[in-house]
Enzyme design. Structure first.
Site, PDB file in Angstrom:
ATOM      1  N   CYS A  65      -6.591  -1.702  -0.470  1.00 30.58           N
ATOM      2  CA  CYS A  65      -6.261  -3.128  -0.367  1.00 30.58           C
ATOM      3  C   CYS A  65      -5.963  -3.709  -1.745  1.00 30.58           C
ATOM      4  CB  CYS A  65      -7.391  -3.901   0.313  1.00 30.58           C
ATOM      5  SG  CYS A  65      -7.553  -3.503   2.080  1.00 30.58           S
ATOM      6  N   CYS A  87     -12.347  -1.918  -1.996  1.00 30.86           N
ATOM      7  CA  CYS A  87     -11.291  -1.225  -1.263  1.00 30.86           C
ATOM      8  C   CYS A  87     -10.075  -1.018  -2.152  1.00 30.86           C
ATOM      9  CB  CYS A  87     -10.894  -2.002  -0.005  1.00 30.86           C
ATOM     10  SG  CYS A  87      -9.628  -1.135   0.960  1.00 30.86           S
TER      11      CYS A  87
END
Length: 178
Positions: free
Chosen positions: A135, A132
């Site tokens: 993130c 991700c």
């Protein structure tokens, strides 16, 4: 199972992983709490039982506190959710979803029970495993704000990479769907 026993279960073609696992277990760029929390969060992030068992044993032997172990597991748990959600927002071409409130509980991020920078480091490792980018950027920015040097962030990423690779090799070799 110990980390040495885990290393012995790796096939010959994964010798580099075995060597990397050993060197990272002895690495000194991170504090012991940061290092073993990263190992534990990464192991839980991948979810391969024999790796979790070996890492838990090593982390306990190294003195990782129950509170830090719980926080590392919480990092894996919350990133398991957040990495899917925020990766999806990033991948969707419709920007409307990025304007909506997530509506997901994430209280542990604000109060992880350990130093915030340690928790952010563990979230970064799991976010790398889960791929991700949103993130990763968010947690790396928090780490930089806390004054965590790039070499420590890199160490966490290296641990995540090796724990992930070891887990995948063992899963493939066992034929199991851990």
């Amino acid at each position: 199972m110990s980390l040495d026993a885990l290393r012995e279960t790796l096939p010959a073609y994964a010798k580099d992983l075995s060597l990397n696992l050993s060197s990272l277990a002895n690495e000194t760029t991170l504090s012991d709490q940061q290092k073993w929390g990263c190992f534990l969060a990464s192991a839980y992030g991948v979810g391969q039982r024999s790796v979790i068992s070996a890492v838990e044993s090593a982390a306990t032997a190294a003195g990782l506190s129950p509170e830090a172990a719980s926080a590392a597991k919480a990092a894996a748990a919350i990133m398991g959710m957040n990495n899917v959600y925020y990766r999806a927002l990033h991948l969707l071409s419709n920007p409307e979803y990025r304007t909506l409130r997530a509506g997901l509980r994430m209280n542990v991020i604000a109060n992880p029970g350990v130093e915030k920078a340690d928790f952010e480091l563990w979230c970064t490792a799991v976010s790398a495993i889960n791929g991700c980018g949103m993130c990763l950027d968010s947690h790396e920015a928090e780490l930089k704000k806390a004054g965590v040097p790039a070499l420590q962030i890199q160490a966490a990423l290296r641990i995540a990479a090796v724990v992930n690779a070891v887990s995948r090799v063992l899963q493939a070799e066992s034929g199991a769907e851990d």
